[in-house]
Structure formats: structure tokens, C-alpha cells
Enzyme design. Structure first.
Site, PDB file in Angstrom:
ATOM      1  N   ARG A 226     -63.940   4.708  50.143  1.00  0.00           N
ATOM      2  CA  ARG A 226     -63.038   4.750  51.288  1.00  0.00           C
ATOM      3  C   ARG A 226     -62.765   3.331  51.768  1.00  0.00           C
ATOM      4  O   ARG A 226     -63.654   2.476  51.785  1.00  0.00           O
ATOM      5  CB  ARG A 226     -63.646   5.578  52.427  1.00  0.00           C
ATOM      6  CG  ARG A 226     -63.536   7.082  52.217  1.00  0.00           C
ATOM      7  CD  ARG A 226     -62.076   7.530  52.299  1.00  0.00           C
ATOM      8  NE  ARG A 226     -61.903   8.970  52.135  1.00  0.00           N
ATOM      9  CZ  ARG A 226     -61.643   9.581  50.982  1.00  0.00           C
ATOM     10  NH1 ARG A 226     -61.562   8.861  49.873  1.00  0.00           N
ATOM     11  NH2 ARG A 226     -61.470  10.889  50.926  1.00  0.00           N
ATOM     12  N   GLU A 255     -53.529   3.010  55.052  1.00  0.00           N
ATOM     13  CA  GLU A 255     -52.765   3.518  53.911  1.00  0.00           C
ATOM     14  C   GLU A 255     -51.497   4.209  54.395  1.00  0.00           C
ATOM     15  O   GLU A 255     -51.557   4.963  55.372  1.00  0.00           O
ATOM     16  CB  GLU A 255     -53.616   4.493  53.098  1.00  0.00           C
ATOM     17  CG  GLU A 255     -54.821   3.813  52.451  1.00  0.00           C
ATOM     18  CD  GLU A 255     -55.630   4.746  51.565  1.00  0.00           C
ATOM     19  OE1 GLU A 255     -55.241   5.933  51.407  1.00  0.00           O
ATOM     20  OE2 GLU A 255     -56.669   4.304  51.026  1.00  0.00           O
ATOM     21  N   HIS A 274     -54.269   4.865  45.976  1.00  0.00           N
ATOM     22  CA  HIS A 274     -55.171   5.995  46.259  1.00  0.00           C
ATOM     23  C   HIS A 274     -54.856   7.154  45.312  1.00  0.00           C
ATOM     24  O   HIS A 274     -54.618   8.288  45.735  1.00  0.00           O
ATOM     25  CB  HIS A 274     -55.033   6.445  47.712  1.00  0.00           C
ATOM     26  CG  HIS A 274     -56.255   7.164  48.212  1.00  0.00           C
ATOM     27  ND1 HIS A 274     -56.652   7.147  49.522  1.00  0.00           N
ATOM     28  CD2 HIS A 274     -57.184   7.922  47.573  1.00  0.00           C
ATOM     29  CE1 HIS A 274     -57.762   7.851  49.678  1.00  0.00           C
ATOM     30  NE2 HIS A 274     -58.103   8.334  48.488  1.00  0.00           N
TER      31      HIS A 274
END
Length: 314
Positions: A226, A255, A274
Site C-alpha cells: 500500500r 492514486e 496499481h
């Protein structure tokens, strides 16, 4: 029993769930469903923010099978208050994330990313420091499914992989495991530092200035856990100052990664949006997790596979 199916499944996957559960399965379009609609279901596959509103109503929700591994984006306190059973997708993406980690390492070692850059410029260039993964040492912070899958693959490259977990307990495929309290003293010994940890209060900005300073100058930092477990400013500074050699990053503090982030223009950084957890095997593996737990639930017992621990936050 009514089960809401939020993820988009193919016909074979839906029929498998139907045949194994013999329940009233309803495919849901998340953009059209209301909180009141969701409140009618006993089991929900997937996640919608509307579930939070559904819990404020007279509802039937007892169990949510998430289609994601991390739970830092959902309101655990409210779910715990209503004693909702939560099972996660932990492990469903471990093989593909492990393969992507290896992809980062090979890209850096064999200069595949820079070769691609030169290709776009029609330039025939050969960096001087081509190497191999043979004999390299990696430290995996996190010895769960992702860490184990990577450590297993790494054996084929004759790498040594050590792990870090809460207590230092031994885990299959790792050469040796250390307690998280020892992390800072270990970092300088490895060619690759790989973070696959979830974001919890205990892991928030676990990698900060002190940790990057402790890494070897030739080290590559990989983050597939993360983004918030890393102090991004400290990492950027370490990259700019050549305190570490490079970074392979799939997750970020914010993000999508802002367009003005210095990371975009760093030649020693590989950015993926991601996507490490995405795979065509992902949904089938989660369905397997759910179906393994379902008979226990029918018997009035607690699911055992990937049951969320509200206290730990994962």
C-alpha cells in the site's frame, strides 16, 4: 437465502455459484442499486459504499465476501458495530503479484525498461551494468501469500529471500524470517527490498527517511503493498540523492499518481498504475474462497478462510 453479486462474473462463474449454493443469486448493477435494495440481501459478494447506508436501515446483511484484499478503504468500525462477517480476497492475487515483482527485478537487472525507451528513440544503446538475479538477496517485508509466492519463484533464480513478519516466525520458502522490530538493522544487507504489507496504523509510513537511509546504495525498493506505508517524499529524496538505486512502484500515497509527481520523470523508477493484483484468475480464486466457507456458514459456523480480524485490521 438471497445473495447479491456485485462483481461482473462470466456465465460459467455465475452458474458455479448457483449450483454450489442453491441460493437466490442476483446480479447487481452497482450504479443502479440502492441502499434499500442491498439491505434485503443476507450475503453480499463484492463491495459498494451504499452498504454503509444499508446498515442504518432494517437490514438482512450478515456476511460480505470482499472482492479485494486490502480493507483500508472500507469503514471497519461501522461494520464491526453491526457484527458483519467479512471475508477478504487475500491470496487470490498472490501468484500474479509475485510474478510482477519478478518482472520488476528482471527489468532492472536486464535493463528492459531502458531498452524500450531507447527503442522508441531508434537508438542502439547498451548499458554497461547488465547483471543477473543469480545469488542476489531479497528481503520481503510481509511473509503472507504474496511474500511466499515470490519467495517460491525466486528459488528458481538461485536467489536468497528472507522475510519480515510480526514475530519472526518461520514461513515456508523463506531462508530466514525476522521480527518487524529488527527491520531497520536488516535493510542494508539486501539487493532488493520488497513491501507487500497492508496499510494499518502499525504500517503507516513504515518506510520513511530513516529506513531509506539504511538501505544499500545499490538497493532496489519494490512496493506492491500500500502506498501509505511509504513516506513518498522521503523515497523521492532517496532516489534523487542516489541513496537507493531505483524503485518499482505499483501503489502510491495518492492514486491516481498526480501528474506533477517527480516519480513520473525518474529513469530509475518503474511505475505501474496499481495493476499488480489484476489477473484473469482473480475472480475464480475468490469464488473458491467463498465456496469453501459457504458450507460452514450454512451450519451456523464462522467462515475460516480469510476471515477479517477487526482488531488487526486485516
Amino acid at each position: 437465502m438471497k445473495i447479491a453479486v456485485l462483481p461482473q462474473l462470466n456465465e460459467a462463474q455465475f452458474k458455479l455459484l448457483q449450483s454450489k449454493t442453491q441460493a437466490d443469486l442476483v446480479e447487481i448493477n452497482e450504479s443502479e442499486i440502492t441502499a434499500a435494495d442491498l439491505a434485503q440481501f443476507e450475503i453480499i459478494l463484492g463491495w459498494s459504499d451504499k452498504i454503509v447506508d444499508a446498515l442504518t436501515m432494517d437490514h438482512s446483511i450478515k456476511w460480505i465476501q470482499l472482492w479485494m484484499v486490502g480493507v483500508d478503504s472500507i469503514p471497519l468500525d461501522e461494520l464491526a458495530e453491526h457484527e458483519i462477517i467479512i471475508t477478504t480476497a487475500k491470496g487470490a492475487n498472490a501468484p500474479n503479484i509475485a510474478q510482477q515483482i519478478v518482472g520488476y527485478l528482471i527489468m532492472f537487472t536486464r535493463h528492459l525498461h531502458t531498452s524500450r525507451d531507447y527503442q522508441m528513440k531508434h537508438q542502439w544503446e547498451r548499458p554497461a551494468d547488465y547483471g543477473e538475479l543469480t545469488g542476489k538477496k531479497a528481503l520481503s517485508i510481509g511473509t503472507g501469500e504474496i511474500g511466499q509466492a515470490f519467495a517460491k519463484i525466486a528459488q528458481a533464480f538461485d536467489m536468497t529471500v528472507d522475510g519480515v513478519n510480526r514475530t519472526g516466525h518461520a514461513v515456508d520458502f523463506f531462508n530466514h524470517c525476522y521480527a518487524i522490530a529488527e527491520l531497520d538493522s536488516l535493510l542494508g544487507q539486501y539487493d532488493y527490498i520488497i513491501n507487500s504489507l497492508p496499510h494499518t496504523p502499525a504500517t503507516d509510513k513504515l518506510f520513511a527517511e530513516k529506513q531509506f537511509n539504511a538501505m544499500a546504495n545499490e538497493a532496489i525498493f519494490i512496493n506492491v503493498g500500500r502506498g501509505k506505508s511509504v513516506d513518498e517524499k522521503a523515497m523521492i529524496q532517496a532516489l534523487l540523492n542516489n541513496e537507493i538505486k531505483g524503485a518499482g512502484l505499483d501503489v502510491f500515497e495518492v492514486e491516481p499518481l498526480p501528474a506533477n509527481s517527480p516519480l513520473w520523470d525518474m529513469k530509475n523508477v518503474i511505475i505501474t498504475p496499481h495493476r499488480a493484483g489484476i489477473s484473469d484468475f482473480y475472480s475464480p480464486r475468490i469464488i473458491d474462497i467463498f465456496l469453501e466457507n459457504f458450507p460452514l456458514y450454512q451450519q451456523g459456523k464462522m467462515p475460516t478462510v480469510n476471515l477479517l480480524d477487526y482488531q488487526r485490521g486485516y
